[in-house]
Design a protein around this motif. Structure first.
Motif, PDB file in Angstrom:
ATOM      1  N   VAL A 268       0.839  -1.202   0.000  1.00 23.90           N
ATOM      2  CA  VAL A 268       0.000   0.000   0.000  1.00 23.90           C
ATOM      3  C   VAL A 268       0.873   1.252   0.000  1.00 23.90           C
ATOM      4  CG1 VAL A 268      -1.732   1.318   1.282  1.00 23.90           C
ATOM      5  CG2 VAL A 268      -1.903  -1.170   1.135  1.00 23.90           C
ATOM      6  N   ASN A 269       0.548   2.176  -0.888  1.00 22.82           N
ATOM      7  CA  ASN A 269       1.157   3.502  -0.905  1.00 22.82           C
ATOM      8  C   ASN A 269       0.125   4.499  -0.397  1.00 22.82           C
ATOM      9  OD1 ASN A 269       3.695   2.828  -2.588  1.00 22.82           O
ATOM     10  ND2 ASN A 269       2.013   2.039  -3.822  1.00 22.82           N
ATOM     11  N   THR A 270       0.505   5.374   0.510  1.00 21.11           N
ATOM     12  CA  THR A 270      -0.432   6.286   1.150  1.00 21.11           C
ATOM     13  C   THR A 270      -0.018   7.728   0.915  1.00 21.11           C
ATOM     14  OG1 THR A 270      -0.827   4.634   2.877  1.00 21.11           O
ATOM     15  CG2 THR A 270      -1.560   6.884   3.324  1.00 21.11           C
ATOM     16  N   ILE A 271      -0.978   8.546   0.502  1.00 19.99           N
ATOM     17  CA  ILE A 271      -0.757   9.979   0.310  1.00 19.99           C
ATOM     18  C   ILE A 271      -1.680  10.706   1.265  1.00 19.99           C
ATOM     19  CG2 ILE A 271      -1.011  11.917  -1.284  1.00 19.99           C
ATOM     20  CD1 ILE A 271      -0.223   8.388  -2.498  1.00 19.99           C
ATOM     21  N   ILE A 272      -1.131  11.469   2.191  1.00 24.75           N
ATOM     22  CA  ILE A 272      -1.915  12.195   3.194  1.00 24.75           C
ATOM     23  C   ILE A 272      -1.827  13.685   2.883  1.00 24.75           C
ATOM     24  CG2 ILE A 272      -2.211  12.697   5.639  1.00 24.75           C
ATOM     25  CD1 ILE A 272      -0.945  10.009   6.259  1.00 24.75           C
ATOM     26  N   ILE A 273      -2.960  14.267   2.522  1.00 25.88           N
ATOM     27  CA  ILE A 273      -3.031  15.671   2.141  1.00 25.88           C
ATOM     28  C   ILE A 273      -3.614  16.459   3.304  1.00 25.88           C
ATOM     29  CG2 ILE A 273      -4.042  17.297   0.511  1.00 25.88           C
ATOM     30  CD1 ILE A 273      -4.144  14.925  -1.480  1.00 25.88           C
ATOM     31  N   ALA A 329       2.402  14.293   2.776  1.00 23.14           N
ATOM     32  CA  ALA A 329       3.150  13.124   3.227  1.00 23.14           C
ATOM     33  C   ALA A 329       2.915  11.958   2.276  1.00 23.14           C
ATOM     34  CB  ALA A 329       2.721  12.740   4.639  1.00 23.14           C
ATOM     35  N   ILE A 330       4.001  11.325   1.854  1.00 27.21           N
ATOM     36  CA  ILE A 330       3.925  10.154   0.976  1.00 27.21           C
ATOM     37  C   ILE A 330       4.641   8.994   1.651  1.00 27.21           C
ATOM     38  CG2 ILE A 330       4.615   9.172  -1.235  1.00 27.21           C
ATOM     39  CD1 ILE A 330       4.442  11.871  -2.474  1.00 27.21           C
ATOM     40  N   THR A 331       3.963   7.854   1.693  1.00 29.79           N
ATOM     41  CA  THR A 331       4.587   6.625   2.170  1.00 29.79           C
ATOM     42  C   THR A 331       4.488   5.590   1.072  1.00 29.79           C
ATOM     43  OG1 THR A 331       4.054   7.049   4.498  1.00 29.79           O
ATOM     44  CG2 THR A 331       4.516   4.779   3.882  1.00 29.79           C
ATOM     45  N   MET A 332       5.635   5.043   0.666  1.00 29.28           N
ATOM     46  CA  MET A 332       5.672   4.022  -0.373  1.00 29.28           C
ATOM     47  C   MET A 332       6.179   2.707   0.207  1.00 29.28           C
ATOM     48  SD  MET A 332       7.070   6.177  -3.686  1.00 29.28           S
ATOM     49  CE  MET A 332       6.961   4.717  -4.735  1.00 29.28           C
ATOM     50  N   SER A 333       5.626   1.615  -0.290  1.00 24.58           N
ATOM     51  CA  SER A 333       6.000   0.279   0.183  1.00 24.58           C
ATOM     52  C   SER A 333       6.873  -0.413  -0.854  1.00 24.58           C
ATOM     53  CB  SER A 333       4.743  -0.553   0.443  1.00 24.58           C
ATOM     54  OG  SER A 333       3.935   0.027   1.439  1.00 24.58           O
ATOM     55  N   TYR A 334       7.719  -1.307  -0.369  1.00 23.00           N
ATOM     56  CA  TYR A 334       8.550  -2.092  -1.277  1.00 23.00           C
ATOM     57  C   TYR A 334       8.571  -3.537  -0.802  1.00 23.00           C
ATOM     58  CZ  TYR A 334      12.082  -1.359   2.398  1.00 23.00           C
ATOM     59  OH  TYR A 334      12.742  -1.312   3.598  1.00 23.00           O
ATOM     60  N   THR A 335       8.979  -4.437  -1.664  1.00 20.70           N
ATOM     61  CA  THR A 335       9.034  -5.857  -1.323  1.00 20.70           C
ATOM     62  C   THR A 335      10.464  -6.260  -0.999  1.00 20.70           C
ATOM     63  OG1 THR A 335       9.391  -6.534  -3.609  1.00 20.70           O
ATOM     64  CG2 THR A 335       7.089  -6.316  -2.860  1.00 20.70           C
ATOM     65  N   ALA A 336      10.592  -7.372  -0.297  1.00 21.75           N
ATOM     66  CA  ALA A 336      11.928  -7.881   0.013  1.00 21.75           C
ATOM     67  C   ALA A 336      12.678  -8.239  -1.265  1.00 21.75           C
ATOM     68  CB  ALA A 336      11.812  -9.095   0.927  1.00 21.75           C
ATOM     69  N   ALA A 337      11.951  -8.800  -2.240  1.00 25.26           N
ATOM     70  CA  ALA A 337      12.597  -9.161  -3.498  1.00 25.26           C
ATOM     71  C   ALA A 337      13.092  -7.927  -4.242  1.00 25.26           C
ATOM     72  CB  ALA A 337      11.621  -9.946  -4.374  1.00 25.26           C
ATOM     73  N   GLY A 338      12.381  -6.824  -4.086  1.00 26.75           N
ATOM     74  CA  GLY A 338      12.754  -5.609  -4.802  1.00 26.75           C
ATOM     75  C   GLY A 338      14.049  -4.996  -4.339  1.00 26.75           C
ATOM     76  N   VAL A 339      14.484  -5.319  -3.118  1.00 26.30           N
ATOM     77  CA  VAL A 339      15.725  -4.741  -2.584  1.00 26.30           C
ATOM     78  C   VAL A 339      16.747  -5.830  -2.277  1.00 26.30           C
ATOM     79  CG1 VAL A 339      14.575  -2.701  -1.667  1.00 26.30           C
ATOM     80  CG2 VAL A 339      14.776  -4.740  -0.230  1.00 26.30           C
ATOM     81  N   VAL A 363      14.329  13.862   1.340  1.00 31.84           N
ATOM     82  CA  VAL A 363      14.747  13.412   2.667  1.00 31.84           C
ATOM     83  C   VAL A 363      13.634  12.546   3.250  1.00 31.84           C
ATOM     84  CG1 VAL A 363      15.416  14.111   4.978  1.00 31.84           C
ATOM     85  CG2 VAL A 363      16.203  15.427   2.997  1.00 31.84           C
ATOM     86  N   CYS A 364      13.978  11.339   3.654  1.00 30.89           N
ATOM     87  CA  CYS A 364      12.960  10.343   4.037  1.00 30.89           C
ATOM     88  C   CYS A 364      13.271   9.713   5.381  1.00 30.89           C
ATOM     89  CB  CYS A 364      12.896   9.235   2.985  1.00 30.89           C
ATOM     90  SG  CYS A 364      12.512   9.813   1.327  1.00 30.89           S
ATOM     91  N   THR A 365      12.243   9.084   5.931  1.00 29.50           N
ATOM     92  CA  THR A 365      12.404   8.146   7.039  1.00 29.50           C
ATOM     93  C   THR A 365      12.125   6.764   6.483  1.00 29.50           C
ATOM     94  OG1 THR A 365      10.087   8.427   7.705  1.00 29.50           O
ATOM     95  CG2 THR A 365      11.729   9.813   8.785  1.00 29.50           C
ATOM     96  N   ASN A 366      12.812   5.778   7.048  1.00 25.40           N
ATOM     97  CA  ASN A 366      12.775   4.438   6.475  1.00 25.40           C
ATOM     98  C   ASN A 366      12.498   3.426   7.571  1.00 25.40           C
ATOM     99  OD1 ASN A 366      13.244   2.040   5.123  1.00 25.40           O
ATOM    100  ND2 ASN A 366      15.003   2.833   3.992  1.00 25.40           N
ATOM    101  N   ASP A 367      11.404   2.666   7.420  1.00 28.32           N
ATOM    102  CA  ASP A 367      11.086   1.601   8.368  1.00 28.32           C
ATOM    103  C   ASP A 367      11.364   0.271   7.671  1.00 28.32           C
ATOM    104  OD1 ASP A 367       9.973  -0.301  10.064  1.00 28.32           O
ATOM    105  OD2 ASP A 367       8.295   0.988  10.655  1.00 28.32           O
ATOM    106  N   THR A 368      12.523  -0.309   7.949  1.00 29.52           N
ATOM    107  CA  THR A 368      12.906  -1.543   7.272  1.00 29.52           C
ATOM    108  C   THR A 368      12.096  -2.740   7.761  1.00 29.52           C
ATOM    109  OG1 THR A 368      14.687  -1.879   8.882  1.00 29.52           O
ATOM    110  CG2 THR A 368      15.245  -0.706   6.858  1.00 29.52           C
ATOM    111  N   THR A 369      11.450  -2.607   8.922  1.00 29.95           N
ATOM    112  CA  THR A 369      10.631  -3.723   9.429  1.00 29.95           C
ATOM    113  C   THR A 369       9.349  -3.869   8.608  1.00 29.95           C
ATOM    114  OG1 THR A 369      11.487  -3.387  11.664  1.00 29.95           O
ATOM    115  CG2 THR A 369       9.443  -4.656  11.442  1.00 29.95           C
ATOM    116  N   CYS A 375       8.187  10.348   3.171  1.00 29.68           N
ATOM    117  CA  CYS A 375       8.794  11.655   2.941  1.00 29.68           C
ATOM    118  C   CYS A 375       7.689  12.687   2.778  1.00 29.68           C
ATOM    119  CB  CYS A 375       9.680  11.635   1.695  1.00 29.68           C
ATOM    120  SG  CYS A 375       8.719  11.428   0.172  1.00 29.68           S
ATOM    121  N   PHE A 376       8.070  13.932   2.538  1.00 27.31           N
ATOM    122  CA  PHE A 376       7.132  15.012   2.227  1.00 27.31           C
ATOM    123  C   PHE A 376       7.483  15.584   0.864  1.00 27.31           C
ATOM    124  CE2 PHE A 376       6.756  14.785   6.807  1.00 27.31           C
ATOM    125  CZ  PHE A 376       5.402  15.015   7.026  1.00 27.31           C
ATOM    126  N   THR A 377       6.464  16.030   0.151  1.00 25.27           N
ATOM    127  CA  THR A 377       6.675  16.683  -1.132  1.00 25.27           C
ATOM    128  C   THR A 377       5.697  17.835  -1.278  1.00 25.27           C
ATOM    129  OG1 THR A 377       6.815  16.362  -3.534  1.00 25.27           O
ATOM    130  CG2 THR A 377       5.080  15.186  -2.379  1.00 25.27           C
TER     131      THR A 377
END
Length: 481
Positions: A268-273, A329-339, A363-369, A375-377
């Motif tokens: 899930v990718n989340t955009i909070i306006i 605020a934008i939060t993007m998800s990634y898969t284990a295979a993708g990295v 500039v981002c924050t990263n939750d590897t768990t 980030c913000f844009t």
């Protein structure tokens, strides 16, 4: 008390208990009601009743009211038909020898028509999807027939109009429509289908909004809605609308906050306006990129951006040329295979700058768990998760936007491609310290245009002195308020 015995007498003459008329009947019961059959049609009957105690002592008879039996069976009222949104018709079988029919309102036996010569009655001037019923009695030369049972029904509902999307998501769509003149309790059916596929229906009650669930990503879906009256009789369908389920779409009212979620296949990718981001109504669409991604830097190296093995990107589009006035605020998800094989702690989100045709790191924050990068844009475009590496020299620093113009919606100055933990000191032209910053693990830092006390720095030119990796450099940055 309960258990008392009653004796009821009925006769075609008064004094039912004593007149000894032929055909008199009595009924003994523990109830406070009794029924009699085999009476003569169109005849006045008189009744009396007495009570008997447990020792068989009885009261005197009390005289009850008289009544006239009917002249025959009731009309066979069996059919009701809604003939429109404001009218209904009833039909019944004819009674032999009927001179006329009397139509009563079923709810309170008010006479609606006392001189009807046909076996059909139409009631007009009714409200949409409203409940009505009648009873009918025949008048013959012998008297009145029995009263028919009540037959009830609803007028037709009004066909809904202007079906529209309020949100389109990865596996569902939110809808709204105009309920026309229907009352609030009206039910609706949303139907949707894909070309060559079966039709799916979902029912909605007491609302003119609904959701079509369980849609398949990547398919073109067609939707329509209709109303049902209280008997389940449907109206014609509304207009047909369609969309391709590969995006999340939402209307945002002027000044309103919104949250849009979109699953592009990597989570899930989340955009909070935030509130007051837009001065006009806008429609936001979050989708997979509609074209091939612009080339991303490859090969790594100090200060470089690197695309993932499995690209993870989204495109955010507005239906107008405006851009948000506040950071989104934008939060993007990634898969284990993708990295796979990469250091996920160094993942950032990069925005593609369409003017300079380059990927700009944020500039981002990263939750590897949870495998999420946030980030913000202040500008919507293409966004991609990328691997950032700290630079080996402060000379490679990128400073943007420069000049920094808050009046144009700029919210911060970004320093990128620095060494890790580089020290960034911002001075006025006369050497007064304004801000002291440190770059993060991928060599990035931001300045919000304030001084050490949190007050806005004045318009003007500032020196930026950067130290890192045993080296130093000086840059200039301007503020235009």
């Amino acid at each position: 008390p309960a258990g008392t015995t009653f004796v009821v007498a009925i006769s075609s003459g008064s004094g039912a208990s004593t007149n000894t008329f032929t055909g008199n009947q009595t009924s003994t019961t523990l109830n406070t009601s009794a029924s009699f059959a085999s009476l003569t049609a169109n005849t006045t009957y008189y009744t009396q009743v007495k009570a008997i105690n447990v020792e068989n002592f009885s009261t005197a008879y009390a005289t009850l009211a008289s009544t006239i039996t009917t002249s025959g069976p009731p009309p066979g009222l069996s059919t009701t038909t809604p003939t429109g949104i404001s009218s209904m018709s009833w039909t019944w079988g004819s009674i032999a020898g009927a001179i006329k029919y009397i139509v009563y309102q079923a709810s309170d036996t008010t006479v609606l028509d006392g001189n009807l010569a046909v076996t059909t009655y139409t009631k007009t001037g009714l409200t949409v999807n409203s409940f009505h019923g009648i009873q009918v009695q025949a008048v013959t030369a012998s008297g009145l027939s029995a009263l028919s049972d009540a037959v009830t029904g609803y007028t037709l509902a009004d066909a809904p109009t202007t079906l529209a999307f309020t949100g389109v998501f990865q596996s569902s769509a939110s809808l709204t429509w105009n309920g026309a003149t229907n009352p609030a309790a009206t039910s609706y059916e949303i139907q949707w289908w894909i070309v060559g596929g079966a039709t799916t229906t979902v029912s909605i009650t007491n609302a003119t909004t609904g959701t079509a669930p369980s849609l398949s990503a990547g398919t073109s879906v067609f939707l329509q809605v209709r109303a049902l009256n209280g008997d389940g009789v449907p109206t014609l369908f509304s207009n047909i609308i369609s969309t391709t389920i590969n995006a999340a779409q939402q209307d945002i009212a002027t000044g309103a906050a919104a949250t849009v979620e979109f699953d592009g296949g990597s989570g899930v990718n989340t955009i909070i306006i935030p509130p007051s981001s837009f001065d006009v109504p806008v429609q936001i669409t979050v989708q997979l990129p509609t074209a091939s991604l612009p080339p991303a830097p490859t090969g790594g190296g100090a200060g470089a951006l690197q695309g993932l093995t499995i690209p993870t990107a989204i495109e955010i589009v507005l239906d107008s040329a405006v851009q948000p006035k506040k950071p989104v605020a934008i939060t993007m998800s990634y898969t284990a295979a993708g990295v796979a094989g990469l250091d996920p702690s160094k993942l950032i989100i990069a925005r593609f700058d369409t003017i300079y045709q380059k990927w700009v790191p944020l500039v981002c924050t990263n939750d590897t768990t949870t495998r999420k990068v946030s980030c913000f844009t202040d500008h919507f475009s293409l966004f991609q998760i990328m691997l950032a590496a700290a630079s080996d020299s402060p000379d490679k620093v990128l400073v943007f936007p420069n000049p920094f113009r808050p009046s144009l919606g700029h919210s911060k100055v970004t320093f990128a491609q620095l060494p890790e933990n580089a020290r960034i000191r911002i001075y006025t032209l006369v050497g007064e310290l304004v801000k002291d910053l440190t770059s993060n693990n991928v060599g990035m830092a931001t300045w919000d245009g304030t001084n050490q006390n949190g007050s806005d720095a004045a318009s003007g030119v500032y020196y930026v002195y950067i130290q890192g990796a045993g080296q130093s450099t000086t840059k200039k940055v301007a503020i235009q308020r």
